[in-house]
Design an enzyme around this catalytic site. Structure first.
Site, PDB file in Angstrom:
ATOM      1  N   ASP A   1      -6.961 120.285 108.876  1.00  0.00           N
ATOM      2  CA  ASP A   1      -8.065 120.906 109.603  1.00  0.00           C
ATOM      3  C   ASP A   1      -7.632 121.961 110.613  1.00  0.00           C
ATOM      4  OD1 ASP A   1      -9.886 119.440 108.185  1.00  0.00           O
ATOM      5  OD2 ASP A   1      -9.958 117.805 109.627  1.00  0.00           O
TER       6      ASP A   1
ATOM      7  N   TYR B   1     -17.155 116.182 107.657  1.00  0.00           N
ATOM      8  CA  TYR B   1     -16.794 115.185 108.666  1.00  0.00           C
ATOM      9  C   TYR B   1     -17.095 115.652 110.081  1.00  0.00           C
ATOM     10  CZ  TYR B   1     -14.485 111.939 105.534  1.00  0.00           C
ATOM     11  OH  TYR B   1     -14.237 111.023 104.557  1.00  0.00           O
TER      12      TYR B   1
END
Length: 541
Positions: free
Chosen positions: A370, A455
């Site tokens: 990420d 998410y």
């Protein structure tokens, strides 16, 4: 007599009302009040020197951008839809000063370290990524290319993340080269007037230098990530000229095809197992199905807040620390002190990784890193009463990553004191004597939430009255799914009709730089070893 009785009753009622008003006033003055005003003074003072760790301000972002654009030899664009073949100013962020310089400033009375920014430029014209240090702030006069110094080599252009400009070209490519050439399939399998949302998988290839992305398609519904349609394509977008991009592979209902034309011809000939469109329940919606019967409990500060926030500095009982939010790595705190003693120089998020398994191509290779797209970049406004308590203190942040100018994220950090509902320590004695001692487990929570694709990561730094610090992350949002095909159930569980919840694992990496009793300390681990020993009064046993 009647009139006399009436007057007596009237006076009685009047006196009763007056007495009740007086009693209510007396009781109210004695009862504890919910106040936003602090009734006790703080145990420490805010330190303006914490600004050495502060994120760049909106004005500093502007000054750095203006300075870089003035350097005509760099030939940089700030247009958000810049093409890959052009040069784009991608990132501006605080360049943290060296620890030795900061400690000399904080503890040794040395001069304040020079404030600088890190700037990342994507050079499509040169096929390179460059990283610069720009300073001094707030009015920069120099820039230095530190790419080789920091990474020991030049950075190849294919290592860059996909920008908004490149995404726009990819969407145009999909519309023209894929959807536009499969009208019959799109209508019959996915609905004539229905939109499909693309969701890319990472990494973009199987070896260094690749830029080939598997794109999976999902229905345009609430929680699209759990509405896969069974269609995936592999796009080769290595070339800086988007006209040279091409579809290298397709997956339709578990069957592979080498070209769009091959899929089109076999679909028309009826030699393909077809997906027939039908409506899907909106099971991904976050709207409540039933109206709540009543409000949930609220948190309030009876005698005002026991913490204070000034700029990027926080005071809470015996604690003090500075904070920031990196666009790339997210939450971080510095110069963490308890009772005036520094116990940590830095506590920070570094990486969030998730690894998936599947039989379909996108999820087979997916390993999301990420920080490569920016963890702090996706810290958005927090909702009072849901993401954080109503009475929390909220802080705005600014960032400059893949934009044309700095962006303000309103209320993207919240700070609050929280009662965790169990005692921090307690003991009740009923052996020989009766006694009880207990301590309320109330701690300061420093929080942000980053929504990265499907998410949502809730990052909490928790400061307890005992002198301990806890850093934790809670994952929520949606799972990432794939279309159910033969063999899929080896890699997950079916969560809806034709939907597989793929097996996956999360890895979170933090940086913990402890400075307990100074900087010369280390953390060691040793395997546990069991050794048999004899008791002194029985040496032969």
């Amino acid at each position: 007599m009647n009139s006399v009785v009436k007057w007596i009753l009237f006076l009685f009622v009047l006196v009763s009302l007056l007495l009740n008003v007086i009693l209510i006033g007396i009781y109210s003055s004695r009862a504890p009040k919910c106040s936003s005003q602090r009734t006790h003074s703080l145990r420490g003072k805010h330190d303006e020197r914490s600004r050495v760790f502060a994120d760049l301000t909106r004005d500093e972002y502007l000054q750095v951008q203006r300075y870089m654009l003035k350097q005509k030899d760099l030939d940089i664009s700030t247009r958000q839809l810049t093409k890959p073949s052009e040069n784009f100013l991608f990132l501006i962020e605080l360049s943290l000063p060296k620890k030795v310089d900061v400690l000399s400033y904080l503890d040794g009375g040395a001069s304040k370290p020079v404030r600088e920014a890190t700037v990342v430029v994507f050079y499509g014209s040169k096929g390179l990524i460059k990283e610069y240090v720009v300073g001094p702030l707030p009015n920069p006069t120099y820039h230095q290319d530190v790419t080789v110094k920091r990474y020991k080599t030049e950075l190849p252009f294919n290592a860059r993340t996909v920008t908004i400009g490149e995404y726009e070209l990819l969407f145009q490519f999909l519309k023209k080269e894929l959807f536009g050439k499969l009208p019959e399939l799109m209508k019959e399998s996915f609905g004539a007037d229905k939109k499909l949302n693309p969701f890319e998988q990472m990494p973009r290839g199987l070896q260094s230098g690749d830029r080939k992305t598997w794109v999976s398609f999902f229905r345009d519904m609430s929680g699209m990530y759990i509405h896969p349609v069974g269609f995936e394509v592999l796009i080769n977008h290595m070339s800086l000229n988007e006209s040279e991009w091409k579809v290298e592979k397709l997956l339709y209902n578990g069957q592979y095809f080498d070209t769009v034309k091959e899929l089109q011809q076999k679909y028309a000939a009826g030699s393909v197992k077809r997906i027939i469109y039908k409506e899907t329940p909106d099971y991904g919606s976050l709207k409540p199905k039933n109206k709540p019967l009543q409000l949930s409990p609220l948190q309030y500060y009876t005698e005002g807040k026991r913490f204070s926030v000034s700029g990027n500095h926080v005071l809470y009982l015996d604690w003090s620390f500075a904070f920031g939010l990196s666009s790339l790595t997210g939450m971080r705190v510095f110069d963490v002190r308890f009772k005036g003693e520094r116990i940590a120089y830095e506590l920070s998020v570094q990486e969030a990784m998730s690894v998936y398994g599947s039989v379909t191509p996108g999820m087979i290779i997916t390993k999301f890193l990420d920080s490569s797209i920016g963890i702090g970049r996706f810290a958005h406004e927090l909702v009072r009463g849901t993401d954080c308590p109503h009475e929390a203190t909220y802080v705005d942040t600014y960032r400059y990553i893949d934009v044309k100018s700095s962006v303000r994220a309103r209320n993207s950090i919240c700070i609050f004191e929280h009662n965790f509902g169990q005692p921090l320590r307690r003991h009740f004695s009923d052996f020989f004597s009766n006694s009880y001692g207990g301590m309320v487990n109330s701690a300061l929570v420093f929080r942000t939430i980053t929504a990265i694709g499907n998410y949502d990561y809730m990052w909490d730094f928790i400061f307890y009255q005992s002198g301990s610090v806890e850093i934790k992350v809670h994952a929520t949002g949606y799972i990432s799914s794939s279309y159910l095909v033969n063999g899929s159930l080896k890699h997950g569980h079916q969560v809806a009709e034709n939907v597989l919840g793929n097996i996956h694992t999360h890895f979170i990496n933090f940086k913990v730089d402890l400075d307990v009793l100074g900087v010369k300390n280390v953390f060691q681990t040793k395997d546990m070893e069991f050794v048999n020993v004899s008791v002194p009064w029985m040496p032969n046993r």
